[in-house]
Design an enzyme around this catalytic site. Structure first.
Site, PDB file in Angstrom:
ATOM      1  N   ASP A  33       0.277   7.965   2.592  1.00 58.63           N
ATOM      2  CA  ASP A  33       0.231   7.476   3.885  1.00 58.63           C
ATOM      3  C   ASP A  33       1.073   8.139   4.950  1.00 58.63           C
ATOM      4  O   ASP A  33       0.838   8.114   6.179  1.00 58.63           O
ATOM      5  CB  ASP A  33       1.215   6.264   3.853  1.00 58.63           C
ATOM      6  CG  ASP A  33       2.517   6.486   3.347  1.00 58.63           C
ATOM      7  OD1 ASP A  33       3.372   6.417   4.161  1.00 58.63           O
ATOM      8  OD2 ASP A  33       2.724   6.970   2.136  1.00 58.63           O
ATOM      9  N   HIS A  65       1.010   1.207   1.446  1.00 60.78           N
ATOM     10  CA  HIS A  65       1.324   1.631   2.400  1.00 60.78           C
ATOM     11  C   HIS A  65       0.107   2.499   3.030  1.00 60.78           C
ATOM     12  O   HIS A  65      -0.065   2.481   4.287  1.00 60.78           O
ATOM     13  CB  HIS A  65       2.297   2.873   2.063  1.00 60.78           C
ATOM     14  CG  HIS A  65       3.766   1.971   1.787  1.00 60.78           C
ATOM     15  ND1 HIS A  65       5.002   2.724   1.587  1.00 60.78           N
ATOM     16  CD2 HIS A  65       4.066   0.876   1.666  1.00 60.78           C
ATOM     17  CE1 HIS A  65       5.885   1.825   1.438  1.00 60.78           C
ATOM     18  NE2 HIS A  65       5.374   0.791   1.594  1.00 60.78           N
TER      19      HIS A  65
END
Length: 208
Positions: A140, A163
């Protein structure tokens, strides 16, 4: 290391992070401060993590492959460098193509240092065995760079974390970039060795 800033009117270049290469080094670093340092906790974590990595990645577990020697550091933080007491373990693996995989965990109250070391070693071993070019925690972190870069960036990774999926959704809404996700060669769907290819057509944001 030095970071070179973009000049005015320049944009980040797209990147292609799809070739994992061969393992070139594995390093274990454990640290402890205060009373834990005096008890040799860092040494215990470093030794345990190293043994666990050899068990998980060595010839007995992977007869067809080989791993480089594992180096380790045990650090006893001085009173000048650390306040109170605590500790943790960090393990990293570098590859011939420049990939860097890692795992880390602080030593939590009530958790034996050996258990912490085993968990961290297991996380790195899973990242290595996945065949991905980044570990799950790094996924992420790259989304914003892919979104702002000029051109199409490509990333070979393990199944997307929540995420990462959230970062992609937010980046698309804010910038108008376009992400594409396709399954790649590797293990069966849902397995630790399943590989995904993440692509992004960045917006070529210019530095003002």
């Amino acid at each position: 290391a030095q970071v070179q800033c973009l000049g005015s009117g320049e944009s980040l270049p797209a990147f292609d992070h799809t070739e994992r290469g061969q393992l070139s080094s594995i390093h274990v670093k454990a640290y402890a401060a205060g009373r834990l340092a005096a008890q040799g906790v860092a040494e215990v974590m470093a030794t345990t993590a190293t043994k666990e990595l050899y068990r998980l990645l060595g010839p007995a577990a992977n007869p067809q492959g080989s791993i480089p020697p594992i180096t380790q550091d045990s650090i006893r933080e001085s009173k000048e460098m650390a306040f109170g007491e605590g500790g943790g373990c960090i393990v990293t693996a570098a590859t011939s193509s420049g990939c860097l995989l890692g795992a880390a965990r602080p030593l939590e109250r009530g958790t034996p240092p050996e258990a912490t070391a085993v968990i961290v070693a297991g996380e790195l071993a899973a990242a290595i065995e996945s065949g991905a070019c980044v570990d799950a925690q790094m996924q992420d972190q790259l989304i914003v760079f892919m979104a702002l870069a000029r051109g199409t960036s490509r990333l070979r990774c393990s199944p997307l974390t929540l995420h990462t999926q959230t970062a992609m959704a937010v980046a698309q809404q804010l910038t108008g970039c376009k992400f594409r996700v396709t399954t790649h060669h590797g293990g069966p769907a849902g397995s630790l060795t399943e590989q995904w290819m993440l692509e992004c057509d960045g917006i070529g944001h210019l530095r003002q």
